[in-house]
Design a protein around this motif. Structure first.
Motif, short mmCIF file in Angstrom:
data_model
loop_
_atom_site.label_atom_id
_atom_site.label_comp_id
_atom_site.label_asym_id
_atom_site.label_seq_id
_atom_site.Cartn_x
_atom_site.Cartn_y
_atom_site.Cartn_z
N GLU A 1 0.84 -1.20 0.00
CA GLU A 1 0.00 0.00 0.00
C GLU A 1 0.87 1.25 0.00
O GLU A 1 1.88 1.30 0.71
N PRO A 2 0.47 2.27 -0.76
CA PRO A 2 1.24 3.52 -0.78
C PRO A 2 1.46 4.07 0.63
O PRO A 2 0.57 4.05 1.47
N GLY A 3 2.69 4.51 0.86
CA GLY A 3 3.05 5.09 2.14
C GLY A 3 3.70 4.11 3.10
O GLY A 3 4.33 4.53 4.08
N LEU A 4 3.59 2.82 2.84
CA LEU A 4 4.19 1.84 3.74
C LEU A 4 5.71 1.86 3.59
O LEU A 4 6.24 2.00 2.49
N VAL A 5 6.38 1.70 4.71
CA VAL A 5 7.85 1.74 4.76
C VAL A 5 8.35 0.46 5.42
O VAL A 5 7.82 0.04 6.44
N ASN A 6 9.34 -0.16 4.81
CA ASN A 6 10.00 -1.34 5.39
C ASN A 6 11.51 -1.13 5.39
O ASN A 6 12.07 -0.67 4.39
N LYS B 1 15.92 0.59 2.81
CA LYS B 1 14.62 1.11 3.21
C LYS B 1 13.77 1.13 1.94
O LYS B 1 14.18 1.68 0.92
N PHE B 2 12.59 0.51 2.01
CA PHE B 2 11.68 0.46 0.88
C PHE B 2 10.41 1.22 1.23
O PHE B 2 9.79 0.93 2.26
N THR B 3 10.03 2.18 0.39
CA THR B 3 8.82 2.96 0.61
C THR B 3 7.92 2.81 -0.62
O THR B 3 8.34 3.12 -1.74
N VAL B 4 6.70 2.34 -0.41
CA VAL B 4 5.76 2.21 -1.53
C VAL B 4 5.26 3.61 -1.88
O VAL B 4 4.66 4.31 -1.05
N ILE B 5 5.51 4.01 -3.11
CA ILE B 5 5.07 5.32 -3.60
C ILE B 5 3.67 5.22 -4.21
O ILE B 5 2.82 6.06 -3.97
N GLU B 6 3.48 4.18 -5.00
CA GLU B 6 2.20 4.02 -5.71
C GLU B 6 1.95 2.54 -5.93
O GLU B 6 2.88 1.76 -6.12
N VAL C 1 3.56 -1.82 -8.79
CA VAL C 1 3.97 -1.25 -7.51
C VAL C 1 5.24 -0.44 -7.76
O VAL C 1 6.20 -0.94 -8.34
N GLN C 2 5.20 0.82 -7.35
CA GLN C 2 6.36 1.69 -7.49
C GLN C 2 6.95 1.89 -6.09
O GLN C 2 6.25 2.28 -5.15
N VAL C 3 8.25 1.60 -5.96
CA VAL C 3 8.92 1.60 -4.66
C VAL C 3 10.17 2.49 -4.71
O VAL C 3 10.98 2.38 -5.63
N ARG C 4 10.29 3.34 -3.71
CA ARG C 4 11.54 4.10 -3.54
C ARG C 4 12.47 3.23 -2.71
O ARG C 4 12.10 2.75 -1.64
N ILE C 5 13.67 3.02 -3.22
CA ILE C 5 14.67 2.22 -2.53
C ILE C 5 15.79 3.15 -2.08
O ILE C 5 16.32 3.93 -2.87
#
Length: 175
Positions: free
Chosen positions: A21-26, A114-119, A132-136
């Motif tokens: 889901e967008p906004g989730l951070v791992n 750190k992985f952040t779901v953007i979209e 799924v678009q993820v900022r790494i």
């Protein structure tokens, strides 16, 4: 340094499109940067002396050998695949944007991500999957940010997993 996930709650093997889901951070993973592997990767794929020649690199701009940026990205990909992204749900990558190498990675470093779901959007033409678009972000063990990128990948939905399992049973029954 990186801990306490506030993101995807499902165990790795149970993660599907709906879980990202967008906004989730791992925060996850840990990869040691081995000197021998840095030199070998450099020789094979990025044969610049700053990645391959210990003696020359010692008096170079980084005061020692550094990992190729492509090696660093490969380590981030390994963490992505082994710690974050369910391989059974994966339908492949679509590309990477905004890749930045912010600080040299050196033999002896340990990297985490750190992985952040953007979209996350379901495919209109194939509703059994989504993009799924993820900022790494890759961090050195002292907390320093060394690499960033945005990657997009296709993931199966949970319903597609169920359909695949049902199809496999039907194939076995008719064999």
């Amino acid at each position: 340094m990186l801990q306490d996930s506030i993101g995807v709650k499902a165990p790795l093997q149970d993660r599907y499109f709906e879980d990202y889901e967008p906004g989730l951070v791992n925060f996850c993973g840990s990869e040691y940067v081995d000197e021998k592997e840095v030199l070998e990767f450099g020789r094979r794929f990025d044969p610049q002396w700053i990645h391959t020649d210990m003696a020359r690199a010692a008096s170079g701009p980084f005061s020692g050998v550094i990992a190729s940026g492509w090696h660093t990205v490969s380590l981030m990909m390994k963490i992505f695949v082994t710690s974050y992204w369910n391989q059974d749900a994966s339908l492949g990558g679509l590309g990477t944007d905004d890749l930045r190498w912010l600080s040299p990675v050196r033999p002896g470093d340990t990297l985490s991500a750190k992985f952040t779901v953007i979209e996350a959007r379901r495919s209109k033409s194939k509703p059994d999957r989504g993009i799924v678009q993820v900022r790494i972000e890759g961090y050195r063990d002292n907390g320093e940010l060394v690499v960033t990128m945005i990657t997009s990948a296709l993931a199966r939905t949970r319903a597609a997993k169920t359909r695949r399992a049902t199809d496999a049973v039907l194939v076995q029954l008719h064999s």
